[in-house]
Structures are given as structure tokens and as C-alpha cells.
Write an enzyme that holds these catalytic residues in place. Structure first.
Site, PDB file in Angstrom:
ATOM      1  N   PHE A  30      -2.453  17.173  60.906  1.00 11.92           N
ATOM      2  CA  PHE A  30      -3.981  17.017  61.098  1.00 11.92           C
ATOM      3  C   PHE A  30      -4.959  17.716  59.915  1.00 11.92           C
ATOM      4  O   PHE A  30      -5.856  17.270  59.841  1.00 11.92           O
ATOM      5  CB  PHE A  30      -4.390  17.727  62.384  1.00 11.92           C
ATOM      6  CG  PHE A  30      -4.615  19.276  62.429  1.00 11.92           C
ATOM      7  CD1 PHE A  30      -5.820  19.864  61.953  1.00 11.92           C
ATOM      8  CD2 PHE A  30      -3.467  20.162  62.919  1.00 11.92           C
ATOM      9  CE1 PHE A  30      -5.732  21.349  61.980  1.00 11.92           C
ATOM     10  CE2 PHE A  30      -3.545  21.282  62.818  1.00 11.92           C
ATOM     11  CZ  PHE A  30      -4.646  21.980  62.503  1.00 11.92           C
TER      12      PHE A  30
ATOM     13  N   LYS B  44       3.294   7.797  59.810  1.00 11.52           N
ATOM     14  CA  LYS B  44       2.879   8.221  61.187  1.00 11.52           C
ATOM     15  C   LYS B  44       1.943   9.405  61.023  1.00 11.52           C
ATOM     16  O   LYS B  44       2.348  10.543  60.775  1.00 11.52           O
ATOM     17  CB  LYS B  44       4.122   8.606  61.954  1.00 11.52           C
ATOM     18  CG  LYS B  44       3.870   8.279  63.590  1.00 11.52           C
ATOM     19  CD  LYS B  44       2.842   9.365  63.885  1.00 11.52           C
ATOM     20  CE  LYS B  44       3.175  10.867  64.090  1.00 11.52           C
ATOM     21  NZ  LYS B  44       2.171  11.678  64.816  1.00 11.52           N
TER      22      LYS B  44
ATOM     23  N   GLU C 155      -1.953  12.422  65.420  1.00  5.89           N
ATOM     24  CA  GLU C 155      -2.915  11.554  66.297  1.00  5.89           C
ATOM     25  C   GLU C 155      -4.071  12.410  66.633  1.00  5.89           C
ATOM     26  O   GLU C 155      -4.936  11.938  67.206  1.00  5.89           O
ATOM     27  CB  GLU C 155      -2.023  11.566  67.679  1.00  5.89           C
ATOM     28  CG  GLU C 155      -1.492  12.942  68.339  1.00  5.89           C
ATOM     29  CD  GLU C 155      -0.272  13.516  67.979  1.00  5.89           C
ATOM     30  OE1 GLU C 155       0.218  14.310  68.619  1.00  5.89           O
ATOM     31  OE2 GLU C 155       0.176  13.153  66.674  1.00  5.89           O
TER      32      GLU C 155
ATOM     33  N   SER D  45       4.044  22.544  61.417  1.00  6.34           N
ATOM     34  CA  SER D  45       4.607  23.776  61.830  1.00  6.34           C
ATOM     35  C   SER D  45       5.774  24.108  61.374  1.00  6.34           C
ATOM     36  O   SER D  45       6.924  23.243  61.377  1.00  6.34           O
ATOM     37  CB  SER D  45       4.250  24.162  63.220  1.00  6.34           C
ATOM     38  OG  SER D  45       5.158  23.531  64.139  1.00  6.34           O
TER      39      SER D  45
ATOM     40  N   CYS E 222      -1.972  25.235  54.914  1.00  6.53           N
ATOM     41  CA  CYS E 222      -0.685  26.013  54.582  1.00  6.53           C
ATOM     42  C   CYS E 222      -0.894  26.955  53.348  1.00  6.53           C
ATOM     43  O   CYS E 222       0.095  27.806  53.149  1.00  6.53           O
ATOM     44  CB  CYS E 222       0.399  25.128  54.406  1.00  6.53           C
ATOM     45  SG  CYS E 222       0.214  23.717  53.158  1.00  6.53           S
TER      46      CYS E 222
ATOM     47  N   GLU F 254       1.517  33.035  62.080  1.00  3.47           N
ATOM     48  CA  GLU F 254       0.566  32.017  61.406  1.00  3.47           C
ATOM     49  C   GLU F 254      -0.519  31.719  62.342  1.00  3.47           C
ATOM     50  O   GLU F 254      -0.317  31.263  63.476  1.00  3.47           O
ATOM     51  CB  GLU F 254       1.058  30.734  60.877  1.00  3.47           C
ATOM     52  CG  GLU F 254      -0.096  29.860  60.209  1.00  3.47           C
ATOM     53  CD  GLU F 254       0.755  28.508  59.747  1.00  3.47           C
ATOM     54  OE1 GLU F 254       0.569  28.251  58.362  1.00  3.47           O
ATOM     55  OE2 GLU F 254       1.555  27.991  60.503  1.00  3.47           O
TER      56      GLU F 254
END
Length: 503
Positions: free
Chosen positions: A158, A182, A185, A235, A290, A391
Site C-alpha cells: 500500500f 495484484k 487492496e 512485511s 521501507c 518496525e
């Protein structure tokens, strides 16, 4: 396409075989504006059957696409680059609307994505093999050629809903493969718009496909026997799952995971010159990237000045809707993300960290329903604390004072993550020691966000990356191709036409 409003909530569709199609799945998820909580769209969560349909058309398209000369494939990307340039502001606004980052951050994301398309335009050179006349023996030539493999897929996160997809599919498709994307969402709207532009480019049907969805779609991609490889960013926990699951099915995998990046501030660091750089590395995109730096390690006498300067600068950040001029810190992506970040800050305070700047109760009066977390600085964060180990993925800095550069390097190398680390210093010897000894894939020297350009690989190590070949540049070209060694010997009579060989 315009930014959605309450009166025009859209239901997103998949793009399969050159057609916009409604998934067979009946389940859908809401997409909301994180600054306003406004409903923007419903994204269908595609089923195994939807994924299978995309794989089938991509597999069929591969047969003719791989036979298309690389220079012809490149021409599609020149056209795509032009369309992305023409719509860059629209794309940036869509990113901000559905993800929350400031418009300037979103513009930078669009630029980085376009740079990857530009690099993919050079595919005739990037795919060039190598060889040697009389390489194996006298009269025997030997060469290496690179060939596409088939259908590939990417599962993207995202936090960069536009850019990260361009780390992957342009290279895969330019190399002669076909592809299924993909997107997350949580914020898939910008990819809907990107695929409208892809449709204008006129790629042959089935070469590049879009499948919306969540866990069922992911597992279907990991399991499908016709998919040759998977690219993933997310992640560490999910990256481990993707790597184990897909590689267990015999697929190539590049899976980028989480991070806990540190900045070492030496006593000689020029904070007048680099303060804004450090601030951006910690609070850009609300810390949801990241390469964000969430740990500051001031060395010896650097602590007091670093704490004071960072706190003063962070306290002045303008929190609000990223579409508004002057806003420097937007919301986080969701209410769940906000609650998780607040819980992490609370945990740090309860474990003994000092909240020099506390953003847990941040409010933006004009947007009372937004998912806001203010800039937060926790001092005296020790390695035993959760906020040091995990994180957070939010606008939170933990300060861990150290006595020496050696101690800082030791702490960085002891962490499970190995994505990035930076040092701020005017001492060349200290910088060289840092770059040589630190065990992270990306290193910044007086650079806060050590983000490689498109023609370099986006590296990562330890629990920040699972695989061998990284996104971007030549690494990803090698990931999407198989090397084939060809050894040839001819004799003077070998040029005689042979019946049945054809041309």
C-alpha cells in the site's frame, strides 16, 4: 478519471486479456480516503477462478509476445512513458487521495515509477548476452543468451501504490514475459488508472493483466503451476510466507520484507546542511516506507544537539490533508494503522522511553475523521524495547545514544533486518568504515533515504529480503530471464541446404 466523491463511489474491476471484467467474487472491500474517511471505492476480492482466468490468457499471450523482437517491445514502453508524463499530476493526486502521503511525496513516487519505465525502454541492451569466438576450443564458438520464461506475477504494497509495481512488470514484459499485477487492496485506485493508460498504449491482449484481491488471490498466484515467479514487497512476516510458499512450488521468488533503519549522527555532522534530509527520511510518507529511518543513533557528544534540532524541526511539521498546500505530514493509511502506531508509542513510554515529542493525540480540526498520528520522538530507546526491535511504519523516531561508531555498527548488525542504514559525518574514514562493515543492502552517506535509481538494484539483506536477485536494474532482468549457453561448431560443408529444415 477524477478523484472519487461520495456521489461517485466506483466499483473497481480486473483487467484481463485486454478487457475490463468484473470478478466472479462476491466479496469486496472498502477503499477510504485516510484524511477524511470518505468512501472512495469498493475493490472486489478476486477468487481462485479469477486468478486462473488471468493466468490462462497470460500464458496464451506469451507464445507470440516472446517472439516479438526486443526493440519492438521497447516501443510500447516509450509510448507508456509519454502517457505517464502527461498524467503525472493526476496520478499523484490519486495516490494522495487514497494513500494519504503529501502531494510532493506522491509526485516523487510518480517520478520514480516513470524512471523505471525509462530504464525498461533500454531492454535491447539490458538483454544482450555475451560470447567468445573459439571460446570452447578451436573452431567452436560459445555464447550466453537470455530468454523469457513465461508468466510472472507481482504482489505490491500500500505504501507506494504506483511506484513499486514499476520495479517489476515493465522489466518482465520488456524481456518477453507476460504478467499479472495484484495491487494492495487498501489503495488500488491509482493502478486502475494506470491500466487505463496501459490500455491506450495497445499492448497485445493478455501481455499485462490486473487482478484485484486479498489473501485468496495471493495464494492462488503462489500456487498456480503456470506462474514462473513471484515478486513481492511487504512485511517480513508475509515476505517469509510468500518466499516459502512460492519457492516450495518451484517458482522464482524475490520477496522484500520489513526494516528498522538507523541513522548514525557523528559529532562532526553538519546538521545545518542535512537536517531537512534527516527529517524527510524519518517523516516522509508519514514514515510508511521501507527506507524510512526510525532509529537515530547519536554518537557521543552528538546526542544533545541532535535531540534539540530534530525535536524543534519535527514540532513545526504541518499535519493535515496531503492535498493541501503547505502540509508536510499526512495521515497514515488506515484507522487500524493509526491504532497500531499509537499502541507502539504507548509501549515505548511504558518501557521507559522519554516522549520528547508525542503525536498520539494529534488532531486536525478540519478533518476530524482522518487517521492522523503526529510526529513523535522517543529518547533513550534501548535495544530491549519493542519500539527499538519492531518496525512501526509510522512517523515515530527512537533515539538510542551510543558511545562510539563501533557501538553503532554493532547494534545495527545485531538487528534481524538489513534493509538500509545511513551515516551523517564529514569524516571520510568514518564513512568508509561504515559502508564496509554495516550489514545492510542499502547504505546512505549524508543521504537519509538511500533509494537506488532505477538502473541500480534495490538491495536488502537478512530478514529484509528473501531471494537472490533484487528489484530494479540488471538484477530484475536476470530474475525474469533464463540464461542459455549455446556452443556451436560448423565445418565447411555445414551450409548445404537440408530438405525439411525450412527457413
Amino acid at each position: 478519471m477524477v478523484s472519487p466523491t461520495r456521489s461517485q463511489v466506483q466499483t473497481l474491476r480486473n483487467y484481463i486479456g485486454g478487457q475490463w471484467v468484473s470478478p466472479q467474487a462476491t466479496e469486496a472491500q472498502e477503499v477510504r480516503n485516510p484524511a477524511t474517511d470518505e468512501l472512495l471505492a469498493h475493490v472486489p476480492l478476486s477468487s481462485q477462478a479469477d486468478v486462473a482466468a488471468a493466468v490462462d490468457v497470460a500464458a496464451s499471450a506469451f507464445l507470440s509476445w516472446r517472439a516479438t523482437p526486443p526493440q519492438e517491445r521497447a516501443r510500447y514502453f516509450f509510448k507508456l512513458r509519454q502517457l505517464l508524463e502527461e498524467h503525472r499530476e493526476e496520478l499523484a493526486r490519486l495516490i494522495t487521495t487514497e494513500m494519504g502521503k503529501t502531494l510532493d511525496d506522491a509526485r516523487g513516487e510518480v517520478q520514480r515509477g516513470i524512471e523505471n519505465v525509462e530504464t525498461a525502454c533500454g531492454i535491447p541492451s539490458l538483454m544482450m548476452g555475451y560470447g567468445l569466438e573459439d571460446g570452447a576450443a578451436r573452431g567452436i564458438d560459445e555464447e550466453v543468451i537470455f530468454q523469457p520464461l513465461g508468466v510472472f506475477a507481482a504482489i505490491t504494497p500500500f505504501n507506494f501504490p504506483f511506484m513499486i509495481s514499476f520495479w517489476f512488470w515493465p522489466y518482465a514484459v520488456a524481456c518477453g514475459n507476460t504478467f499479472i499485477l495484484k495491487p494492495s487492496e487498501q489503495d488500488p485506485i491509482v493502478q486502475q488508472r494506470v491500466f487505463e493508460l496501459i490500455e491506450q498504449v495497445g499492448f497485445p491482449a493478455g501481455v499485462i493483466n490486473l487482478v484485484n484481491g486479498a489473501k485468496e488471490a495471493v495464494n492462488s498466484l503462489l500456487d498456480h503451476p503456470k506462474i514462473q515467479g513471484i515478486s513481492f514487497v511487504g512485511s517480513t512476516k508475509t515476505a517469509q510466507y510468500v518466499y516459502a510458499h512460492a519457492s516450495g512450488n518451484g517458482k522464482r521468488v524475490q520477496a522484500s520484507g520489513g526494516a528498522k533503519n538507523a541513522i548514525v549522527v557523528m559529532p562532526d555532522a553538519d546538521l545545518d546542511m542535512y537536517l531537512s534530509t534527516i527529517m524527510n527520511s524519518c517523516f516522509g510518507a508519514a514514515g510508511q516506507r521501507c527506507l524510512a529511518n526510525s532509529l537515530i543513533m547519536p554518537v557521543a557528544g552528538a546526542h544533545d544537539q541532535a535531540r534539540e534540532r530534530l525535536t524543534q524541526a519535527a514540532a513545526k511539521l504541518h499535519l493535515g490533508n496531503g492535498l493541501q498546500k503547505g502540509v508536510e505530514l499526512g495521515p497514515v493509511v488506515s484507522a487500524a494503522a493509526r491504532d497500531r502506531i499509537v499502541a507502539a508509542i504507548t509501549s515505548g513510554v511504558e518501557e521507559g522511553a522519554e516522549a520528547v515529542l508525542d503525536g498520539r493525540n494529534a488532531r486536525v480540526p478540519e478533518y476530524p475523521h482522518g487517521y492522523f498520528v503526529g510526529p513523535t520522538i522517543l529518547d533513550q530507546v534501548s535495544p530491549q524495547m519493542r519500539v527499538y526491535r519492531e518496525e512501526i511504519f509510522g512517523p515515530v523516531i527512537g533515539m538510542t545514544p551510543v558511545s562510539s561508531l563501533d557501538e553503532a555498527i554493532e547494534l545495527i548488525n545485531a538487528k534481524e533486518y538489513g534493509n538500509a542504514a545511513s551515516i551523517f559525518t564529514q569524516n571520510g574514514f568514518a564513512a568508509r568504515k561504515f559502508r564496509y562493515r554495516v550489514q545492510t543492502g542499502n547504505i546512505g552517506i549524508n543521504v537519509g533515504v538511500a533509494a537506488p535509481m532505477a538502473y541500480f538494484p534495490f538491495s536488502g539483506a537478512k530478514s529484509s529480503f528473501f531471494g537472490t536477485l533484487h528489484p530494479q536494474g540488471r538484477d530484475v532482468v536476470r530474475f525474469y530471464t533464463e540464461s542459455k549457453v549455446v556452443i556451436t561448431r560448423w565445418t565447411p560443408g555445414d551450409s548445404t541446404p537440408v530438405v525439411g529444415v525450412g527457413r
